[in-house]
Motif scaffolding. Sequence first.
Motif, PDB file in Angstrom:
ATOM      1  N   LYS A  79       0.832  -1.209   0.000  1.00  0.00           N
ATOM      2  CA  LYS A  79       0.000   0.000   0.000  1.00  0.00           C
ATOM      3  C   LYS A  79       0.867   1.259   0.000  1.00  0.00           C
ATOM      4  N   ALA A  80       2.046   1.180   0.592  1.00  0.00           N
ATOM      5  CA  ALA A  80       2.966   2.316   0.586  1.00  0.00           C
ATOM      6  C   ALA A  80       3.411   2.627  -0.842  1.00  0.00           C
ATOM      7  N   PHE A  81       3.655   1.595  -1.628  1.00  0.00           N
ATOM      8  CA  PHE A  81       4.022   1.818  -3.024  1.00  0.00           C
ATOM      9  C   PHE A  81       2.898   2.500  -3.786  1.00  0.00           C
ATOM     10  N   LEU A  82       1.664   2.131  -3.503  1.00  0.00           N
ATOM     11  CA  LEU A  82       0.541   2.783  -4.173  1.00  0.00           C
ATOM     12  C   LEU A  82       0.543   4.288  -3.903  1.00  0.00           C
ATOM     13  N   GLU A  83       0.861   4.667  -2.670  1.00  0.00           N
ATOM     14  CA  GLU A  83       0.902   6.088  -2.321  1.00  0.00           C
ATOM     15  C   GLU A  83       2.015   6.815  -3.074  1.00  0.00           C
ATOM     16  N   ILE A  84       3.134   6.152  -3.255  1.00  0.00           N
ATOM     17  CA  ILE A  84       4.243   6.747  -4.020  1.00  0.00           C
ATOM     18  C   ILE A  84       3.848   6.871  -5.487  1.00  0.00           C
ATOM     19  N   TRP A  85       3.338   5.792  -6.055  1.00  0.00           N
ATOM     20  CA  TRP A  85       2.990   5.778  -7.472  1.00  0.00           C
ATOM     21  C   TRP A  85       1.888   6.786  -7.799  1.00  0.00           C
ATOM     22  N   LYS A  86       1.002   7.018  -6.854  1.00  0.00           N
ATOM     23  CA  LYS A  86      -0.079   7.978  -7.077  1.00  0.00           C
ATOM     24  C   LYS A  86       0.479   9.380  -7.330  1.00  0.00           C
ATOM     25  N   LEU A  87       1.617   9.700  -6.746  1.00  0.00           N
ATOM     26  CA  LEU A  87       2.185  11.043  -6.860  1.00  0.00           C
ATOM     27  C   LEU A  87       3.175  11.222  -8.010  1.00  0.00           C
ATOM     28  N   PHE A  98      -3.284  -1.288  -9.765  1.00  0.00           N
ATOM     29  CA  PHE A  98      -3.207  -2.094  -8.551  1.00  0.00           C
ATOM     30  C   PHE A  98      -4.260  -1.734  -7.508  1.00  0.00           C
ATOM     31  N   LYS A  99      -5.091  -0.755  -7.792  1.00  0.00           N
ATOM     32  CA  LYS A  99      -6.240  -0.483  -6.930  1.00  0.00           C
ATOM     33  C   LYS A  99      -7.309  -1.563  -7.112  1.00  0.00           C
ATOM     34  N   PHE A 100      -7.303  -2.253  -8.265  1.00  0.00           N
ATOM     35  CA  PHE A 100      -8.215  -3.371  -8.476  1.00  0.00           C
ATOM     36  C   PHE A 100      -7.788  -4.510  -7.557  1.00  0.00           C
ATOM     37  N   LYS A 101      -8.746  -5.053  -6.845  1.00  0.00           N
ATOM     38  CA  LYS A 101      -8.448  -6.033  -5.794  1.00  0.00           C
ATOM     39  C   LYS A 101      -7.597  -7.209  -6.278  1.00  0.00           C
ATOM     40  N   ILE A 102      -7.934  -7.783  -7.410  1.00  0.00           N
ATOM     41  CA  ILE A 102      -7.198  -8.954  -7.889  1.00  0.00           C
ATOM     42  C   ILE A 102      -5.741  -8.596  -8.172  1.00  0.00           C
ATOM     43  N   PHE A 103      -5.511  -7.432  -8.763  1.00  0.00           N
ATOM     44  CA  PHE A 103      -4.143  -7.009  -9.046  1.00  0.00           C
ATOM     45  C   PHE A 103      -3.419  -6.618  -7.760  1.00  0.00           C
ATOM     46  N   TYR A 104      -4.159  -6.012  -6.814  1.00  0.00           N
ATOM     47  CA  TYR A 104      -3.538  -5.650  -5.538  1.00  0.00           C
ATOM     48  C   TYR A 104      -3.077  -6.908  -4.794  1.00  0.00           C
TER      49      TYR A 104
END
Length: 135
Positions: A79-87, A98-104
């Motif tokens: 989830k930390a990577f998602l926060e980085i990638w979002k920016l 990766f916000k899609f559950k299966i990919f997450y």
Amino acid sequence: MQQTNLYKITHMKIKVFYNKSCNICKTEINHYKGLINNKISFINIINNKEAQKVTSKSYKDLIRRLHVVKEGKVIVGAKAFLEIWKLIPKYRILYYLFKFKIFYILLFIFYEIAAIILFLKNKHLLKNEKKSTSN
């Protein structure tokens, strides 16, 4: 409305706590540093008591996984990577994917396996921490 949300996403500031002694971690973080301006603060956790205070995590926990602090909340691991990638515009597509559950779930499993391997490789850092706290 959508434009306002994108503005908020791209103007948030987060703190990323990472293990600079890990070559893979350091390489990835250096890559991200080259892609952003001042949206993300990168903080090395090695021998950094302040990082433990800010995150409320032990040295072992900090070495074990990537941590992000966003709006006072500690976000760990995949989830930390998602926060980085979002920016980071270049990586925002990964955030949405990766916000899609299966990919997450796949990202989470891959991250946890990689994190275990890297932790075992860098476990010697815990011995250094014990020496510095006993002095």
